[in-house]
Structure formats: structure tokens, C-alpha cells
Design a protein around this motif. Structure first.
Motif, PDB file in Angstrom:
ATOM      1  N   GLN A   1       0.821  -1.220   0.000  1.00 34.95           N
ATOM      2  CA  GLN A   1       0.000   0.000   0.000  1.00 34.95           C
ATOM      3  C   GLN A   1       0.858   1.275   0.000  1.00 34.95           C
ATOM      4  OE1 GLN A   1      -2.204  -1.055   3.606  1.00 34.95           O
ATOM      5  NE2 GLN A   1      -4.094  -0.814   2.420  1.00 34.95           N
ATOM      6  N   VAL A   2       0.187   2.399  -0.294  1.00 31.62           N
ATOM      7  CA  VAL A   2       0.870   3.704  -0.217  1.00 31.62           C
ATOM      8  C   VAL A   2       0.043   4.640   0.676  1.00 31.62           C
ATOM      9  CG1 VAL A   2       1.926   3.624  -2.519  1.00 31.62           C
ATOM     10  CG2 VAL A   2      -0.326   4.621  -2.255  1.00 31.62           C
ATOM     11  N   ASN A   3       0.709   5.673   1.203  1.00 32.78           N
ATOM     12  CA  ASN A   3      -0.020   6.765   1.866  1.00 32.78           C
ATOM     13  C   ASN A   3      -0.196   7.853   0.824  1.00 32.78           C
ATOM     14  OD1 ASN A   3       0.122   5.682   4.594  1.00 32.78           O
ATOM     15  ND2 ASN A   3       2.322   6.121   4.460  1.00 32.78           N
ATOM     16  N   ILE A   4      -1.344   8.523   0.845  1.00 32.42           N
ATOM     17  CA  ILE A   4      -1.559   9.584  -0.154  1.00 32.42           C
ATOM     18  C   ILE A   4      -1.884  10.898   0.539  1.00 32.42           C
ATOM     19  CG2 ILE A   4      -3.191  10.385  -1.940  1.00 32.42           C
ATOM     20  CD1 ILE A   4      -3.188   7.628  -3.094  1.00 32.42           C
ATOM     21  N   LEU A   5      -1.261  11.978   0.034  1.00 34.18           N
ATOM     22  CA  LEU A   5      -1.601  13.319   0.507  1.00 34.18           C
ATOM     23  C   LEU A   5      -1.975  14.148  -0.721  1.00 34.18           C
ATOM     24  CD1 LEU A   5       0.252  15.502   3.107  1.00 34.18           C
ATOM     25  CD2 LEU A   5      -0.643  16.516   1.028  1.00 34.18           C
ATOM     26  N   GLY A   6      -3.205  14.640  -0.759  1.00 37.06           N
ATOM     27  CA  GLY A   6      -3.673  15.424  -1.910  1.00 37.06           C
ATOM     28  C   GLY A   6      -3.982  16.846  -1.520  1.00 37.06           C
ATOM     29  N   TYR A   7      -3.515  17.777  -2.325  1.00 35.71           N
ATOM     30  CA  TYR A   7      -3.711  19.209  -2.036  1.00 35.71           C
ATOM     31  C   TYR A   7      -4.661  19.819  -3.058  1.00 35.71           C
ATOM     32  CZ  TYR A   7      -2.246  24.123  -1.199  1.00 35.71           C
ATOM     33  OH  TYR A   7      -2.212  25.457  -0.917  1.00 35.71           O
ATOM     34  N   CYS A   8      -5.652  20.541  -2.565  1.00 38.95           N
ATOM     35  CA  CYS A   8      -6.587  21.305  -3.411  1.00 38.95           C
ATOM     36  C   CYS A   8      -7.300  20.361  -4.396  1.00 38.95           C
ATOM     37  CB  CYS A   8      -5.800  22.414  -4.099  1.00 38.95           C
ATOM     38  SG  CYS A   8      -6.798  23.534  -5.058  1.00 38.95           S
ATOM     39  N   MET A   9      -7.182  20.633  -5.679  1.00 36.99           N
ATOM     40  CA  MET A   9      -7.791  19.789  -6.695  1.00 36.99           C
ATOM     41  C   MET A   9      -7.182  18.369  -6.635  1.00 36.99           C
ATOM     42  SD  MET A   9      -7.527  20.893 -10.612  1.00 36.99           S
ATOM     43  CE  MET A   9      -8.310  20.043 -11.944  1.00 36.99           C
ATOM     44  N   GLY A  10      -5.912  18.314  -6.268  1.00 41.04           N
ATOM     45  CA  GLY A  10      -5.238  17.020  -6.103  1.00 41.04           C
ATOM     46  C   GLY A  10      -5.857  16.225  -4.964  1.00 41.04           C
TER      47      GLY A  10
ATOM     48  N   THR B   1      -8.766   6.939  -4.157  1.00 39.72           N
ATOM     49  CA  THR B   1      -8.916   6.048  -2.997  1.00 39.72           C
ATOM     50  C   THR B   1     -10.254   5.302  -3.061  1.00 39.72           C
ATOM     51  OG1 THR B   1      -7.653   7.703  -1.793  1.00 39.72           O
ATOM     52  CG2 THR B   1      -8.632   5.979  -0.484  1.00 39.72           C
ATOM     53  N   ALA B   2     -11.285   5.995  -3.569  1.00 41.42           N
ATOM     54  CA  ALA B   2     -12.589   5.331  -3.686  1.00 41.42           C
ATOM     55  C   ALA B   2     -12.529   4.195  -4.714  1.00 41.42           C
ATOM     56  CB  ALA B   2     -13.648   6.343  -4.081  1.00 41.42           C
ATOM     57  N   PHE B   3     -11.725   4.352  -5.739  1.00 41.71           N
ATOM     58  CA  PHE B   3     -11.599   3.316  -6.774  1.00 41.71           C
ATOM     59  C   PHE B   3     -10.679   2.173  -6.349  1.00 41.71           C
ATOM     60  CE2 PHE B   3     -12.749   5.978 -10.772  1.00 41.71           C
ATOM     61  CZ  PHE B   3     -14.078   5.615 -10.611  1.00 41.71           C
ATOM     62  N   TYR B   4      -9.588   2.517  -5.666  1.00 44.55           N
ATOM     63  CA  TYR B   4      -8.590   1.495  -5.302  1.00 44.55           C
ATOM     64  C   TYR B   4      -8.320   1.524  -3.793  1.00 44.55           C
ATOM     65  CZ  TYR B   4      -7.944   2.132 -10.295  1.00 44.55           C
ATOM     66  OH  TYR B   4      -8.169   2.254 -11.632  1.00 44.55           O
ATOM     67  N   PRO B   5      -9.335   1.237  -2.984  1.00 43.31           N
ATOM     68  CA  PRO B   5      -9.133   1.340  -1.514  1.00 43.31           C
ATOM     69  C   PRO B   5      -8.069   0.375  -0.997  1.00 43.31           C
ATOM     70  CG  PRO B   5     -11.277   0.348  -2.031  1.00 43.31           C
ATOM     71  CD  PRO B   5     -10.698   0.805  -3.326  1.00 43.31           C
ATOM     72  N   GLU B   6      -7.869  -0.734  -1.718  1.00 39.46           N
ATOM     73  CA  GLU B   6      -6.905  -1.744  -1.245  1.00 39.46           C
ATOM     74  C   GLU B   6      -5.461  -1.245  -1.349  1.00 39.46           C
ATOM     75  OE1 GLU B   6      -8.786  -1.880  -3.894  1.00 39.46           O
ATOM     76  OE2 GLU B   6      -7.597  -2.474  -5.649  1.00 39.46           O
ATOM     77  N   TRP B   7      -5.236  -0.215  -2.141  1.00 35.43           N
ATOM     78  CA  TRP B   7      -3.879   0.286  -2.336  1.00 35.43           C
ATOM     79  C   TRP B   7      -3.512   1.456  -1.411  1.00 35.43           C
ATOM     80  CZ3 TRP B   7      -3.685   0.586  -8.435  1.00 35.43           C
ATOM     81  CH2 TRP B   7      -3.431  -0.699  -8.928  1.00 35.43           C
ATOM     82  N   VAL B   8      -4.515   2.012  -0.739  1.00 34.07           N
ATOM     83  CA  VAL B   8      -4.242   3.221   0.065  1.00 34.07           C
ATOM     84  C   VAL B   8      -4.298   2.902   1.561  1.00 34.07           C
ATOM     85  CG1 VAL B   8      -4.898   5.632   0.470  1.00 34.07           C
ATOM     86  CG2 VAL B   8      -5.250   4.619  -1.782  1.00 34.07           C
ATOM     87  N   LYS B   9      -3.190   3.143   2.230  1.00 32.72           N
ATOM     88  CA  LYS B   9      -3.107   2.844   3.661  1.00 32.72           C
ATOM     89  C   LYS B   9      -3.700   3.985   4.497  1.00 32.72           C
ATOM     90  CE  LYS B   9       0.080   0.869   6.973  1.00 32.72           C
ATOM     91  NZ  LYS B   9       1.432   0.376   7.188  1.00 32.72           N
ATOM     92  N   ASN B  10      -3.295   5.222   4.163  1.00 33.81           N
ATOM     93  CA  ASN B  10      -3.818   6.409   4.857  1.00 33.81           C
ATOM     94  C   ASN B  10      -4.014   7.511   3.830  1.00 33.81           C
ATOM     95  OD1 ASN B  10      -3.434   5.671   7.838  1.00 33.81           O
ATOM     96  ND2 ASN B  10      -1.400   5.296   6.979  1.00 33.81           N
ATOM     97  N   LEU B  11      -5.038   8.324   4.063  1.00 35.22           N
ATOM     98  CA  LEU B  11      -5.324   9.418   3.128  1.00 35.22           C
ATOM     99  C   LEU B  11      -5.326  10.747   3.889  1.00 35.22           C
ATOM    100  CD1 LEU B  11      -6.370  10.455   0.329  1.00 35.22           C
ATOM    101  CD2 LEU B  11      -8.668  10.007   1.148  1.00 35.22           C
ATOM    102  N   ILE B  12      -4.511  11.684   3.372  1.00 34.06           N
ATOM    103  CA  ILE B  12      -4.519  13.037   3.959  1.00 34.06           C
ATOM    104  C   ILE B  12      -5.023  14.002   2.885  1.00 34.06           C
ATOM    105  CG2 ILE B  12      -3.167  14.879   5.026  1.00 34.06           C
ATOM    106  CD1 ILE B  12      -1.184  12.816   5.976  1.00 34.06           C
TER     107      ILE B  12
END
Lengths: 366, 154
Positions: A150-159, A167-178
Motif C-alpha cells: 500500500q501507499v499513503n496519499i496526501l492530496g492538495y486542493c484539486m489534487g 482512494t474510492a476506486f482502489y481502496p486496497e492500495w491506500v493505507k492512509n489518506l490526507i
């Protein structure tokens, strides 16, 4: 003459006159340093933390930030997904004012997606291409490279909005979402952009028919108009007042460089963002179509940290706030910082109060 | 008076009120100079109060009907001539049997659909192959198990 006792006996008019003379001398001194500002401008660098490009696809690049002590403390990689407006180095703009640096120092193996500069040929690229195309390819590459599930993801603004979609499409790949000032619920009319983008006020199809992509200049003028007095007159006045303050000038010039370093948004992405999000608000209704699938936020079950800025005029906090109630996660925390949209990334208050907390939050969940 | 006219006149009335309020606040900002006409601090305070008044004015004006209407008209005025030029040039190109941006857009859309379909079929086929491989593995394991069992009995 300058002592306190003599000042108290000095007549008011004379005191004022002295103050004016002092102020005039100070102004002249400040103006004298104006030519050096041009030299300083030439030395502005884009990005503070050392990095290398480890993956490229079309115009998209993936940057890897070098860990500080040879190896990262936490194995799961952290991926920054930046917006498609302006350039991503706002997240790493200056030493000690860098979100990236906080995470690198915190021992995270940190990566950042740079979407590049789209051209006329990229006008067909839509959100699906970016979310289930480029981002998915990058995440797969990261998983293979780091041997992590898995990966952690941090998205800013539009990102941030795109990170939520991913994350909604590939929940199995995302460990934490910021999420960081991410637009989720576009029903609010608190922000001017929400009002200007209403269907009766803005015909996005007609706009894109002649423009192909959304020009950077258009976006820039919209952002300038959000706070016209602060962004033009007041800013210039502050700049002239602080011409002799070296650290202020460096920050000011770096910010101006970033603000004027805009990129166009691919036409189809812009159309989908305006129509599906600003005008129809489909994301919160779990009806946003991407390709042949629909984004369902309930599928997000990983821990979520939702960062918002109280004085954000671009993505008002009300636009991000409902996220926790829309996802399927049981571990969802929100932090509202007392700053603006850009201040959340580089403001002193956010650097001291928000980011250490965010790093600790992520470290606890490794 | 039509609805549109009423809307415009209401909008103008609101704008006049807003403008008068801002002007009076700007004038008030100069009040701090009355006691200390040349003190730099007083000038700075006046300036910041003036900026605040203007800022509040813009905040309200940018939400007002006259601005939204003007913005729409401006948008139309900016896009309409360019659209007409595109149309004329498009016709001209077609007369010369050349491809226009619109034609390329059509081709791109068709290509994208084809690519999506191909990717989907590819994914479905990969899934089926994986499933078949798993079944073959299971079959091989069971055959091997049966052979071992047979060998033990003999």
C-alpha cells in the motif's frame, strides 16, 4: 534630541515633522535597495528539498525526495498528489517552509506527482485519464519499487479531490489518506468561485470551444479577483514597506514566482470539474462518473486526515468539512487551521502547528 | 417594467448603496488624520482602513447581480467572435478537404472509446486467464494428490 524626555517636551508639530523626516529617509533607503530585488529574483529556486525524477509518462513526472539519513524510517511510501493548477513546488517552496520537508524529516519515503504543462494536444485528457490512468500507473510503479502492498496519499486542493476519487476506486492500495484544502462538497456558496461557476453565470462548453484548454492567465485573473485589493494594491504597499527586510523579500519573490508560474488545465478536466463538481455537485452524491465507473466515497475505509483552512477563499472550509461524514472510514480526523489556502502549505502558523501534527498522525498509523 | 428590467434596476440600486457606503467609509478613514495630519502611523492606519473599506466593497460587488451579468456579457463578447472565426475557418478548411480541430477531436474521442474498450477486454481476458491458471493449478494439485495416493496403495 531623540531621548524620551526631550520627546515629551517637544511640540506636536515638531514631533510630526521629525517623524516625517525619519519616514522619508527610511523610504529612500528602502527604494535604494529596489535594484537588488531584481538580482534576488534571478536567484529564486523552485523546490527546496533535493529530489530526482524516477518515473515519467507523457508529461507526468514522479519526483522522489532523498531521505535525510540514507534510508526512510517508515517503509510505506507517501505520495503527494498536487492540483493541476500552478506548479507543485508550493509544497516544497523554501527550506523551513516546506510540507515535503516535514515528512522527509519525519522519516517518510516521499514522492510527488508533477502533472507537467499540458499543451493543445492534451485537451482531451479527462479526470479518468489522470485518476485511473496516470495516478494508477504511478501507484503500481511505487508498489513494485518499494515492495509495499500500500501507499499513503496526501492530496492538495484539486489534487485532494482527485486523491479521494483514486482512494474510492482502489481502496486496497491506500493505507492512509490526507486531504489538504480539498474541494468535496461544492454546494456551498461561501466561495466566489462557486458562485461564478454556477450554470447561469458560466458556460463552460462555449468557453472551451474556443480555448481548448483552460488558460493559466484565465485562472490567474480569477484568483486575483477573489481578493482584488489584497492581491494587488495592499500586496504592493506591503512590498514597498518591507523592501529592506531580506527574508520577507525572499519569501515574497518566491511566492510571486510561483503565483506567476501558472499552467493550463486540460480542457476535459476543466469541463468535468466545472460541470460535474461546481455545477452538479456529483461527488458527494456518489454519482460522479469517471470512465465507465462511478465514484463512491463510501468505499474509502482507510484512516483519513482532513486538513482545512479557515480563511480559504479558493476552497472554503465548508467545501471540505463534510468529507468525514461521506466516507466509510471509522478513523477520520479533521483539523481546521487559522490560515488561507496557500498559508496551509507555507504559512508560518501551519508550519508550526499543523504539519508536525499531520506527520505525527501519519507516523502513528504506519 | 419587465422582470429583467426590474432585476437590473434592483442591482443598480444595490450597487449605488454599496458605492455610497464605501465612499463614506473611505472618507471616515481620513478621520484619523484630523488629529495628526502628517504622522506616518496615522497615514498607515488611514491606508489600512481605506484598503479594508475597498476590500469589503469588492467582496460584495463581486457577488452582486450587476457584476455577474457583466461577467457573463464579457464572456460572451470574448468567445463569440472567436467562435465565428473558428466556424468560418472550419468551412474554409473543409472546402479544401483539410481536417479541422473539430475533426481531430472526433477522431480522438473515437480512439479513446476504442482504447477504453480494448483495455476493458484486455482486463477481462487477463482475469479469465488468471482464473483458468488457478483452476489448472488446482487440477494439477489434485491429479498429483491422486497419483500419490494411488502409488501409496500399490
Amino acid at each position: 534630541m531623540h531621548g524620551d524626555s526631550s520627546a515629551s517636551v517637544m511640540p506636536g508639530w515638531l514631533r510630526n515633522q521629525e517623524a516625517v523626516l525619519h519616514e522619508s529617509a527610511a523610504s529612500l533607503r528602502r527604494l535604494w535597495s529596489l535594484p537588488s530585488v531584481w538580482l534576488q529574483k534571478q536567484q529564486i529556486t523552485k523546490g527546496a528539498t533535493p529530489s530526482e525524477v524516477i518515473y515519467e509518462e507523457d508529461r507526468v513526472r514522479l519526483l522522489h525526495y532523498y531521505p535525510l539519513d540514507g534510508a526512510a524510517k517508515h517503509k510505506t511510501p507517501l505520495l503527494f498528489i498536487y492540483a493541476m493548477v500552478n506548479r507543485p513546488y508550493i509544497l516544497d517552496i523554501l527550506p523551513n517552509k516546506s510540507v515535503v520537508e516535514h515528512f522527509v524529516r519525519g522519516g517518510f519515503d516521499t514522492y510527488l506527482i508533477d502533472w507537467g504543462t499540458p499543451t493543445y494536444a492534451d485537451r482531451h485528457l479527462d479526470l479518468n485519464t489522470y485518476v485511473t490512468g496516470y495516478t494508477r500507473h504511478i501507484v503500481k510503479h511505487l508498489l513494485a519499487r518499494t515492495q509495499c502492498p500500500q501507499v499513503n496519499i496526501l492530496g492538495y486542493c484539486m489534487g485532494g479531490t482527485m486523491s479521494a476519487m483514486f482512494t474510492a476506486f482502489y481502496p486496497e492500495w491506500v493505507k492512509n489518506l490526507i486531504l489538504m484544502a480539498a474541494g468535496i462538497d461544492f454546494s456551498t456558496r461561501e466561495g466566489l468561485l462557486n458562485l461564478w461557476n454556477e450554470p447561469q453565470n458560466f458556460d463552460v462548453d462555449a468557453f472551451l470551444e474556443v480555448n481548448a484548454n483552460c488558460p493559466a492567465e484565465y485562472l490567474q485573473s480569477c484568483f486575483l479577483l477573489l481578493k482584488p485589493v489584497q492581491n494587488s494594491i495592499a500586496k504592493t504597499a506591503t512590498f514597498l514597506d518591507k523592501l529592506d527586510d531580506q527574508s520577507f523579500i525572499k519569501e515574497f519573490l518566491t511566492m510571486e514566482t510561483w503565483l506567476n508560474d501558472g499552467v493550463a488545465v486540460p480542457g476535459e478536466v476543466f469541463r468535468q470539474f466545472v460541470k460535474h463538481l461546481y455545477q452538479r455537485n456529483l461527488l458527494v452524491q456518489n454519482r460522479l462518473p469517471l470512465g465507465k465507473r462511478v465514484v463512491n466515497l463510501k468505499k474509502i475505509t482507510c484512516p483519513v486526515l482532513n486538513l482545512m483552512a479557515e480563511k480559504d477563499d479558493l476552497v472554503p472550509a465548508a467545501q471540505s468539512e463534510p468529507f468525514c461524514s461521506l466516507v466509510g472510514s471509522t478513523d477520520c480526523q479533521a483539523i481546521k487551521a487559522h490560515c488561507g489556502h496557500i498559508g496551509l502549505a507555507m504559512g508560518s502558523s501551519a508550519q508550526k502547528k499543523v504539519w508536525p501534527r499531520a506527520v505525527a498522525w501519519l507516523a502513528e498509523r504506519q | 417594467m419587465s422582470d429583467k428590467d426590474r432585476k437590473v434596476s434592483d442591482g443598480l440600486g444595490d450597487w449605488m448603496r454599496l458605492w455610497c457606503e464605501t465612499t463614506s467609509r473611505t472618507m471616515e478613514a481620513f478621520g484619523s488624520l484630523a488629529t495628526n495630519p502628517v504622522a506616518p502611523e496615522a497615514c498607515r492606519e488611514t491606508r489600512s482602513r481605506m484598503f479594508q473599506a475597498w476590500s469589503d466593497y469588492w467582496e460584495q460587488y463581486l457577488r452582486s447581480t450587476p457584476f455577474l451579468e457583466a461577467q457573463k456579457q464579457f464572456g460572451k463578447a470574448a468567445t463569440e467572435p472567436r467562435k465565428q472565426i473558428h466556424d468560418v475557418l472550419g468551412q474554409f478548411y473543409h472546402e479544401l478537404q483539410l481536417a479541422t480541430a473539430e475533426d481531430i477531436d472526433q477522431v480522438m474521442r473515437a480512439l479513446r472509446r476504442l482504447a477504453e474498450d480494448a483495455a476493458e477486454q484486455h482486463e477481462a481476458m487477463a482475469a479469465r486467464l488468471n482464473e483458468m491458471a488457478a483452476r489448472l493449478d488446482a487440477l494439477a494439485a489434485s491429479v498429483e494428490g491422486a497419483a500419490q495416493g494411488r502409488a501409496q496403495t500399490t
